[in-house]
Design a protein around this motif. Structure first.
Motif, PDB file in Angstrom:
ATOM      1  N   GLU A 150       0.801  -1.235   0.000  1.00 34.32           N
ATOM      2  CA  GLU A 150       0.000   0.000   0.000  1.00 34.32           C
ATOM      3  C   GLU A 150       0.832   1.282   0.000  1.00 34.32           C
ATOM      4  O   GLU A 150       0.569   2.182  -0.808  1.00 34.32           O
TER       5      GLU A 150
ATOM      6  N   GLU B  61      -6.354  15.098  -5.855  1.00 36.84           N
ATOM      7  CA  GLU B  61      -6.399  14.825  -4.411  1.00 36.84           C
ATOM      8  C   GLU B  61      -5.008  14.611  -3.816  1.00 36.84           C
ATOM      9  O   GLU B  61      -4.842  13.895  -2.831  1.00 36.84           O
TER      10      GLU B  61
ATOM     11  N   HIS C 255       1.277  14.724  -0.099  1.00 35.87           N
ATOM     12  CA  HIS C 255       0.344  13.967   0.741  1.00 35.87           C
ATOM     13  C   HIS C 255      -0.799  13.437  -0.120  1.00 35.87           C
ATOM     14  O   HIS C 255      -1.431  14.182  -0.870  1.00 35.87           O
ATOM     15  N   PHE C 256      -1.040  12.131  -0.014  1.00 36.41           N
ATOM     16  CA  PHE C 256      -2.154  11.499  -0.732  1.00 36.41           C
ATOM     17  C   PHE C 256      -2.839  10.528   0.213  1.00 36.41           C
ATOM     18  O   PHE C 256      -2.206   9.618   0.768  1.00 36.41           O
ATOM     19  N   GLU C 257      -4.135  10.761   0.447  1.00 38.04           N
ATOM     20  CA  GLU C 257      -4.927   9.964   1.379  1.00 38.04           C
ATOM     21  C   GLU C 257      -4.236   9.964   2.743  1.00 38.04           C
ATOM     22  O   GLU C 257      -4.091  11.006   3.348  1.00 38.04           O
ATOM     23  N   ASN C 258      -3.778   8.806   3.205  1.00 41.51           N
ATOM     24  CA  ASN C 258      -3.195   8.763   4.558  1.00 41.51           C
ATOM     25  C   ASN C 258      -1.671   8.666   4.541  1.00 41.51           C
ATOM     26  O   ASN C 258      -1.054   8.301   5.550  1.00 41.51           O
ATOM     27  N   ARG C 259      -1.040   9.011   3.404  1.00 40.69           N
ATOM     28  CA  ARG C 259       0.408   8.868   3.299  1.00 40.69           C
ATOM     29  C   ARG C 259       1.069  10.164   2.851  1.00 40.69           C
ATOM     30  O   ARG C 259       0.525  10.895   2.022  1.00 40.69           O
ATOM     31  N   SER C 260       2.245  10.449   3.439  1.00 39.34           N
ATOM     32  CA  SER C 260       3.044  11.608   3.046  1.00 39.34           C
ATOM     33  C   SER C 260       4.455  11.137   2.691  1.00 39.34           C
ATOM     34  O   SER C 260       4.997  10.244   3.354  1.00 39.34           O
TER      35      SER C 260
ATOM     36  N   LYS D 128       0.941   4.024  -3.353  1.00 45.29           N
ATOM     37  CA  LYS D 128       0.573   5.434  -3.276  1.00 45.29           C
ATOM     38  C   LYS D 128       1.740   6.331  -3.679  1.00 45.29           C
ATOM     39  O   LYS D 128       1.542   7.391  -4.278  1.00 45.29           O
TER      40      LYS D 128
ATOM     41  N   ARG E 110       1.654   6.377  -7.288  1.00 43.39           N
ATOM     42  CA  ARG E 110       0.501   7.188  -7.707  1.00 43.39           C
ATOM     43  C   ARG E 110       0.891   8.663  -7.741  1.00 43.39           C
ATOM     44  O   ARG E 110       0.579   9.389  -8.688  1.00 43.39           O
TER      45      ARG E 110
END
Length: 333
Positions: A163, A196, A216-221, A167, A170
């Motif tokens: 995961e 996003e 930063h994307f969703e819950n990850r930096s 990301k 991504r």
């Protein structure tokens, strides 16, 4: 050569099946303590040793050593490199299997090992990601391989990545697509927000100057330099400057072409085409030189600052490695 160390929740059965099931793309090069002719039996051997410490929930160690396209060491050398890699990251006295995959343009070797060692004890994992990075760089230099530059997304299957790495890719893809269309960091930030992804800056508390950037994307930096070496703050600024320069050059060429076309339509008698072309080239050379002199200090300063940051990061990795070595020597004494 680069490494990819997975934080995996998969079982030995799932991992061995993925690595060995398709024999058209996989080849077991070497193993220790497990059977290699059947991936079901290989998984059983790993699980048997795992049962010596059943409270160890995540016992699967899975890493990849990957080589740039066109660089293909022989199998014997791959085994030697992988075994030295395991020794240097201290994944020792335990079961392992080395599986070569040939399903992509770049050669890569999967390493699966048991985090429960042959004595039924936990293999030391402290700073294993830092150790893996440091050891891979050391082996790359020692064997004279080319360091991997850039990313080959066409050779990567994001859905198969853990995961955090999925990301990170991504974010990498979005920056690679949007950066050429951006004229400034603010425009890049605006474009990424539509996907996003947000940009966050590290700022000097006294001067307010930007020192670094993360995404930063969703819950990850991720720090920009962790996504790609060219996506650090200085790298992005340098790319934007070069893009602006190319844009201005293109506009200048179009302007010169239009001017010369207009002159050609009503040129007087005795007009010399070669002389006209020579003068046009002289004008372009003067403009290029003036623009280069204007931009050179910024580019040079950016490159020097980025090099210092890279040297500091390498020094920190070396210091942490030395501290761990001193700590281990102290424990032995």
């Amino acid at each position: 050569m680069i490494d990819k160390l997975f934080r995996t929740n998969k079982s030995f059965a799932e991992t061995c099946e993925y690595l060995c099931q398709d024999q058209s793309r996989s080849q077991v090069l070497a193993a220790e303590g497990v059977r290699t002719h059947d991936y079901h039996l290989m998984a059983q051997d790993f699980e048997w040793q795992h049962r010596m410490m059943p409270d160890k929930e995540k016992a699967v160690f899975h890493s990849i050593l990957s080589f740039p396209p066109g660089e293909r060491p022989k199998d014997a050398q791959l085994v030697e490199i992988a075994q030295r890699y395991l020794q240097k990251i201290e994944m020792v006295n335990t079961q392992y299997a080395l599986v070569k995959h040939t399903d992509k343009a770049h050669l890569h070797v999967h390493i699966i090992a048991n985090k429960v060692n042959n004595d039924g004890r936990r293999v030391k994992e402290d700073f294993i990601y830092e150790r893996s990075l440091w050891v891979t760089k050391e082996l790359t230099r020692e064997y004279g391989f080319r360091p991997e530059n850039g990313k080959h997304l066409d050779l990567t299957h994001p859905e198969a990545l853990p995961e955090p790495d999925a990301k990170r890719y991504r974010i990498y893809t979005a920056i690679r697509e949007q950066l050429p269309e951006s004229r400034s960091l603010e425009e890049l930030e605006e474009r990424l927000l539509r996907q996003e992804i947000s940009m966050r800056y590290r700022v000097d508390a006294h001067t307010g100057k930007r020192l670094g950037v993360s995404f930063h994307f969703e819950n990850r930096s991720f720090k920009g330099s962790r996504i790609d070496k060219d996506f650090s703050l200085k790298g992005l600024e340098r790319t934007l400057v070069l893009q602006e320069r190319r844009l201005q050059e293109e506009k200048l060429k179009q302007s010169l072409t239009g001017t010369m076309d207009r002159l050609a339509k009503g040129r007087p008698g005795g007009w010399d085409e070669r002389e006209s072309m020579r003068r046009r080239q002289e004008l372009k050379d003067r403009l290029d030189k003036a623009e280069e002199e204007r931009l050179e200090p910024k580019l040079k300063k950016g490159l020097e600052q980025e090099e210092r940051l890279r040297q500091e990061e390498d020094l920190q990795l070396d210091l942490r490695h030395e501290q761990r070595q001193v700590h281990r020597r102290g424990l032995r004494l």
